[in-house]
Scaffold this motif. Structure first.
Motif, PDB file in Angstrom:
ATOM      1  N   ILE A  31       0.833  -1.206   0.000  1.00 28.64           N
ATOM      2  CA  ILE A  31       0.000   0.000   0.000  1.00 28.64           C
ATOM      3  C   ILE A  31       0.868   1.256   0.000  1.00 28.64           C
ATOM      4  O   ILE A  31       0.561   2.231  -0.698  1.00 28.64           O
ATOM      5  CB  ILE A  31      -1.010  -0.035   1.163  1.00 28.64           C
ATOM      6  N   GLY A  41      -5.976   4.459  -5.177  1.00 28.88           N
ATOM      7  CA  GLY A  41      -6.306   4.027  -3.826  1.00 28.88           C
ATOM      8  C   GLY A  41      -6.052   2.542  -3.657  1.00 28.88           C
ATOM      9  O   GLY A  41      -5.927   1.802  -4.626  1.00 28.88           O
ATOM     10  N   THR A  43      -6.896  -0.811  -0.629  1.00 29.01           N
ATOM     11  CA  THR A  43      -7.559  -1.231   0.599  1.00 29.01           C
ATOM     12  C   THR A  43      -7.048  -2.609   0.994  1.00 29.01           C
ATOM     13  O   THR A  43      -6.866  -3.479   0.150  1.00 29.01           O
ATOM     14  CB  THR A  43      -9.087  -1.303   0.405  1.00 29.01           C
ATOM     15  N   PHE A  45      -7.996  -5.901   3.229  1.00 33.34           N
ATOM     16  CA  PHE A  45      -9.070  -6.619   3.905  1.00 33.34           C
ATOM     17  C   PHE A  45      -8.445  -7.771   4.677  1.00 33.34           C
ATOM     18  O   PHE A  45      -7.641  -8.517   4.134  1.00 33.34           O
ATOM     19  CB  PHE A  45     -10.071  -7.196   2.893  1.00 33.34           C
ATOM     20  N   GLU A  74      -6.497  -4.851  -2.298  1.00 35.01           N
ATOM     21  CA  GLU A  74      -7.210  -4.581  -3.552  1.00 35.01           C
ATOM     22  C   GLU A  74      -6.910  -3.158  -4.003  1.00 35.01           C
ATOM     23  O   GLU A  74      -7.003  -2.216  -3.212  1.00 35.01           O
ATOM     24  CB  GLU A  74      -8.713  -4.784  -3.359  1.00 35.01           C
TER      25      GLU A  74
END
Length: 112
Positions: A31, A41, A43, A45, A74
């Motif tokens: 990230i 962006g 994310t 999880f 993701e």
């Protein structure tokens, strides 16, 4: 509200919570690199249960709070930007699964 639509790519990276890259959590390193490369962006999880290549089930049970839970990173962006990140993913991953899909994006937001 204005709506933006268009074609994009969805990159999914399936790894373990305990996976590391240069001393950091691998999901965090991925990230960070996506942010550094100015991708739209990303994310992370955290899964409650899963298994992978080694067929060992990882779960978030009361008995085993420190388990290596499954993690999914993701990222959705244009093909151009996803392609900037892929060489770094090759370098960072020792083990895991990566998928890349063509998707249609519907983005809602306020007018600038």
């Amino acid at each position: 509200m204005p709506k933006i639509t268009g074609k994009a790519k969805r990159l999914r990276i399936y790894i373990g919570e305990q996976d590391r890259y240069k001393g950091k959590a691998l999901y965090y390193a991925i990230i960070e690199k996506a942010k550094e490369l100015d991708l739209a962006g990303a994310t992370m999880f955290r899964g409650l249960m899963g298994y992978g290549a080694h067929s060992r089930i990882h779960s978030a049970s009361i008995v085993d709070l420190s388990s290596d839970l499954p993690v999914l990173v993701e990222i959705i962006d244009s093909e151009e930007y996803i392609n900037k990140l892929l060489p770094y993913i090759d370098e960072m991953l020792q083990e895991g699964l990566v998928t890349l899909d063509d998707i249609e994006v519907f983005k809602y937001g306020k007018a600038r």
